[in-house]
Design a protein around this motif. Structure first.
Motif, short mmCIF file in Angstrom:
data_model
loop_
_atom_site.label_atom_id
_atom_site.label_comp_id
_atom_site.label_asym_id
_atom_site.label_seq_id
_atom_site.Cartn_x
_atom_site.Cartn_y
_atom_site.Cartn_z
N LYS A 67 -2.51 6.22 -1.06
CA LYS A 67 -1.84 7.36 -0.90
C LYS A 67 -0.49 7.17 -2.10
O LYS A 67 0.17 8.23 -2.16
CB LYS A 67 -1.40 7.73 0.52
N LEU A 68 -0.13 6.11 -2.59
CA LEU A 68 1.10 5.99 -3.36
C LEU A 68 2.17 6.17 -2.73
O LEU A 68 3.29 6.32 -3.44
CB LEU A 68 0.96 6.84 -4.70
N ASN A 69 2.42 5.76 -1.40
CA ASN A 69 3.59 5.71 -0.73
C ASN A 69 4.00 4.46 -0.11
O ASN A 69 4.92 4.37 0.47
CB ASN A 69 3.50 6.78 0.21
N GLN A 70 3.06 3.37 -0.23
CA GLN A 70 3.41 2.02 -0.10
C GLN A 70 3.17 1.13 -0.90
O GLN A 70 2.20 1.29 -1.54
CB GLN A 70 2.80 1.84 1.44
N ILE A 71 3.76 -0.28 -1.00
CA ILE A 71 3.45 -1.33 -1.87
C ILE A 71 2.81 -2.39 -1.00
O ILE A 71 3.62 -2.89 -0.03
CB ILE A 71 4.75 -1.68 -2.66
#
Length: 169
Positions: free
Chosen positions: A129-133
């Protein structure tokens, strides 16, 4: 007698929520992590940077090799971890570790990086989701995306005067 909130108030509230959520994370769909930088926080960096003419604003996604400014705060490099496109470790650069007197002088604890085993199991990537690494065993929520600098700051407390930034392309 209670009154119902007006439609204008409700619409304004929805607009505000959408603006705030848009500012948190706007990474391009095919983004990949290219580097992780361990830097000293602003207060320590102000004292460890020897030449402020060498401090630069980051304006591209190239590897960072010198002290830099983000959000009007100075950051002096301690380490950089350069990452292969699949998320594994390519190389490490140490910038301040050899300056042993620096650590006690500014009350910074020495790190605990195991230089012989650092590459084993090393994996850094963005979630779907491109909201966490995902950094090894840690899953870190993205707080800020600095699009000009191609840097990400995550929701992780400072580690003994240090901050982590992740670079993406």
């Amino acid at each position: 007698m209670k009154t119902k909130p007006s439609f204008k108030t409700f619409t304004l509230l929805l607009l505000l929520i959408s603006i705030v959520s848009c500012n948190q994370s706007k990474l391009p769909k095919n983004s990949k992590i290219t580097a992780k930088y361990i830097v000293f926080n602003h207060d320590i960096s102000k004292r460890t940077i020897e030449d402020f003419n060498n401090v630069k604003e980051i304006t591209n996604g190239n590897e960072i090799t010198h002290p830099f400014v983000v959000d009007k705060e100075f950051h002096d490099l301690e380490y950089s971890f350069i990452i292969y496109p699949e998320g594994t470790l390519e190389k490490i650069h140490e910038y301040k570790y050899g300056e042993y007197n620096l650590y006690p002088k500014y009350q910074i604890e020495l790190d605990t990086i195991d230089r012989e085993k650092i590459g084993i199991g090393f994996m850094i990537k963005l979630d779907e989701k491109l909201n966490q690494i995902i950094d090894g065993q840690d899953t870190l929520k993205i707080l800020n995306v600095y699009q000009t600098e191609k840097l990400i700051r995550v929701d992780k407390p400072e580690n003994k005067g240090r901050i982590a930034f992740y670079q993406y392309k």
